[in-house]
Write a protein that holds these residues in place. Structure first.
Motif, short mmCIF file in Angstrom:
data_model
loop_
_atom_site.label_atom_id
_atom_site.label_comp_id
_atom_site.label_asym_id
_atom_site.label_seq_id
_atom_site.Cartn_x
_atom_site.Cartn_y
_atom_site.Cartn_z
N LEU A 1 -1.11 3.34 10.95
CA LEU A 1 0.13 4.71 10.41
C LEU A 1 -0.04 4.18 8.90
N ILE A 2 -0.12 3.80 7.68
CA ILE A 2 0.25 3.13 6.87
C ILE A 2 -1.72 3.78 6.35
N LEU A 3 -2.85 2.93 6.65
CA LEU A 3 -3.90 3.28 6.61
C LEU A 3 -3.99 4.84 6.79
N SER A 4 -3.52 5.29 7.79
CA SER A 4 -3.72 7.08 7.88
C SER A 4 -3.33 7.61 6.66
N ALA A 5 -1.55 7.70 6.14
CA ALA A 5 -1.68 7.82 5.28
C ALA A 5 -1.85 8.04 4.02
N ILE A 6 -2.64 7.07 3.61
CA ILE A 6 -2.95 6.82 1.85
C ILE A 6 -4.76 7.06 2.38
N LEU A 7 -5.21 7.64 3.46
CA LEU A 7 -6.24 8.67 3.34
C LEU A 7 -6.02 10.05 3.43
N ALA B 1 5.99 10.12 6.13
CA ALA B 1 7.23 9.63 6.91
C ALA B 1 5.34 8.91 7.77
N CYS B 2 4.31 8.93 7.63
CA CYS B 2 3.46 8.49 8.46
C CYS B 2 3.59 6.66 8.06
N SER B 3 3.21 6.54 6.47
CA SER B 3 3.98 5.48 5.61
C SER B 3 5.34 5.14 6.21
N PHE B 4 6.26 5.42 6.26
CA PHE B 4 7.78 4.54 6.86
C PHE B 4 7.66 4.38 8.06
N SER B 5 7.01 5.36 9.02
CA SER B 5 6.64 5.01 9.78
C SER B 5 5.70 3.67 10.57
N ALA C 1 0.58 -0.86 -0.04
CA ALA C 1 -0.08 0.43 0.11
C ALA C 1 1.19 1.12 0.24
N LEU C 2 1.71 0.97 -0.21
CA LEU C 2 3.04 2.05 0.51
C LEU C 2 2.85 3.26 -1.28
N TYR C 3 2.80 2.56 -2.25
CA TYR C 3 2.59 3.52 -3.82
C TYR C 3 1.70 4.01 -3.41
N TRP D 1 1.17 19.56 0.13
CA TRP D 1 2.02 19.37 1.36
C TRP D 1 2.20 17.56 2.13
N ILE D 2 0.55 17.56 2.42
CA ILE D 2 -0.09 16.84 3.01
C ILE D 2 0.53 15.58 3.29
#
Length: 305
Positions: A283-289, A137-141, A110-112, A130-131
Motif C-alpha cells: 500500500l505504501i509503495l502504491s501511494a508512492i507510485l 489514505a493508502c499510505s496511512f492504511s 517512505a511516507l515523506y 487530486w490523486i
C-alpha cells in the motif's frame, strides 16, 4: 546534468540510505543516538568540506564584487535552517529505529513522499494533484498494517517516532530543492547543513550521554559507514541531484531506500515481514507510485486524446 543523470544520482543515494538503516539499528548497542548523530555528521562535513570550499571559490570568481560572501544572508539562513531540520528528522528517526525493525523503519520513512506535496500546499500554497489525497489514505492504511496497530489504534512507539520524522524529511526535501536550485551551490549547502546538525547533536550529547574513546573505538566502523557514505556521499548526492529535478520526482526516487532497507534487513539481520506487513508495504509503495506516475500518465492521455 540531465534529468536522467540526476535521477540516477538520487537512486544511488537511496541505495546507500537503505543499507544505512542496518548500521543505525546495530550501532545503538554501542553508542548513544546523539553521539552517533554528531560524529557521523561531523565526519560527513569533513568529507564534503574540500569540495564545498572549491565550489565557494569558483562561485566567487564569477562575481564582480570582492566580498567574501557569495550567498545572500537569506540563503545562508535557509541553509542553516535546513541543517536544523535535518538534525530534527535524523534524531527522531534514530530514536525510532531503536524501538522498531529496520524493515519497518525503512518503509515508514517512505511516507515523506506523499508528505512533500502536502507540505507544498501548506507552505507554498501549491495545490497538489487530486490523486495525492488517495495516496495519503493508502499510505496511512499501509502504516497501520506494517506497524501492527491494535484495536486501540495506537502505533508502536518506534513506529510513531519514524512516522513523525517523515514530516521533517518531507520539509527537508522541499527546502533542499528550493535552495540548491536557486543558489547553484549544492556542495556548500551540504557542508553547512552537516556542520549545523553535528553541532546541535554534540550539544545534546554532552548533556545527555557519555562518550569515551573506548565507545568511539567500538563504534568506529558504524560511524565511518554512516558518516562517509550516508552523510558525506549520499546526502551530498541528494543535494546535487535535487538541483536538477523537481521535489516530487526526487521524493519518489529517494523512497526506493525503503526497498533497499528491507533487502538489507533480510540479508544482514534476518528480518521478515508477516502477511499484514507485506500488504502494508504494498500500500505504501502504491501511494508512492500514485503521487508521481499516475498524474504523468493522465497528462499524456489528455495530450493524445
Amino acid at each position: 546534468m540531465s534529468r536522467i543523470q540526476a535521477n540516477l544520482v538520487l537512486l544511488v543515494a537511496a541505495a546507500i540510505w537503505g543499507s544505512t538503516f542496518v548500521v543505525q539499528h546495530v550501532s545503538m548497542d554501542i553508542i548513544g543516538p546523539m553521539s552517533f548523530t554528531s560524529t557521523r555528521f561531523l565526519l560527513g562535513f569533513l568529507v564534503v568540506l574540500p569540495l564545498a570550499i572549491r565550489e565557494w571559490q569558483k562561485k566567487k570568481k564569477t562575481l564582480e564584487h570582492k566580498s567574501f560572501w557569495v550567498v545572500t544572508k537569506k540563503d545562508l539562513c535557509l541553509m542553516i535552517m535546513i541543517g536544523v531540520i535535518l538534525f530534527t528528522a535524523t534524531i527522531i528517526q534514530q530514536y525510532g529505529i531503536i524501538h522498531t525493525s529496520v524493515t519497518n523503519a525503512g518503509f515508514l520513512t517512505a511516507l515523506y513522499v506523499p508528505m512533500v506535496p502536502l507540505l507544498g500546499l501548506i507552505i507554498f500554497r501549491k495545490k497538489p494533484h487530486w490523486i495525492t489525497w488517495i495516496a495519503i489514505a493508502c499510505s496511512f492504511s499501509g502504516t497501520t498494517l506494517i506497524s501492527g496497530v491494535d484495536s486501540s489504534l495506537q502505533l508502536g512507539y518506534g513506529d510513531a517516532l519514524i512516522l513523525t520524522s517523515t514530516i521533517f524529511w518531507g520539509l527537508h526535501v522541499l527546502l533542499v530543492g528550493l535552495v540548491a536550485a536557486r543558489t547553484t551551490m549544492p556542495l556548500t549547502l551540504a557542508a553547512i547543513q552537516f556542520v549545523v546538525s553535528a553541532i546541535i547533536a554534540a550539544v545534546f550529547a554532552g548533556v545527555m550521554e557519555t562518550l569515551t574513546l573506548e565507545i568511539l573505538k567500538d563504534a568506529f566502523w558504524f560511524i565511518a559507514y554512516a558518516g562517509i557514505l550516508s552523510v558525506g556521499i549520499a546526502f551530498t548526492l541528494q543535494v546535487v541531484g535535487q538541483s536538477h529535478t523537481q521535489p516530487a520526482d526526487a521524493a519518489l526516487i529517494l523512497s526506493m531506500e525503503t526497498v533497499f532497507a528491507a533487502i538489507a534487513g533480510a540479508l544482514i539481520l534476518g528480518e521478515r515481514l508477516e502477511i499484514n506487513g507485506m500488504i502494508g508495504c504494498s500500500l505504501i509503495l502504491s501511494a508512492i507510485l500514485m503521487v508521481e506516475i499516475l498524474p504523468m500518465l493522465l497528462r499524456k492521455h489528455r495530450r493524445f486524446s
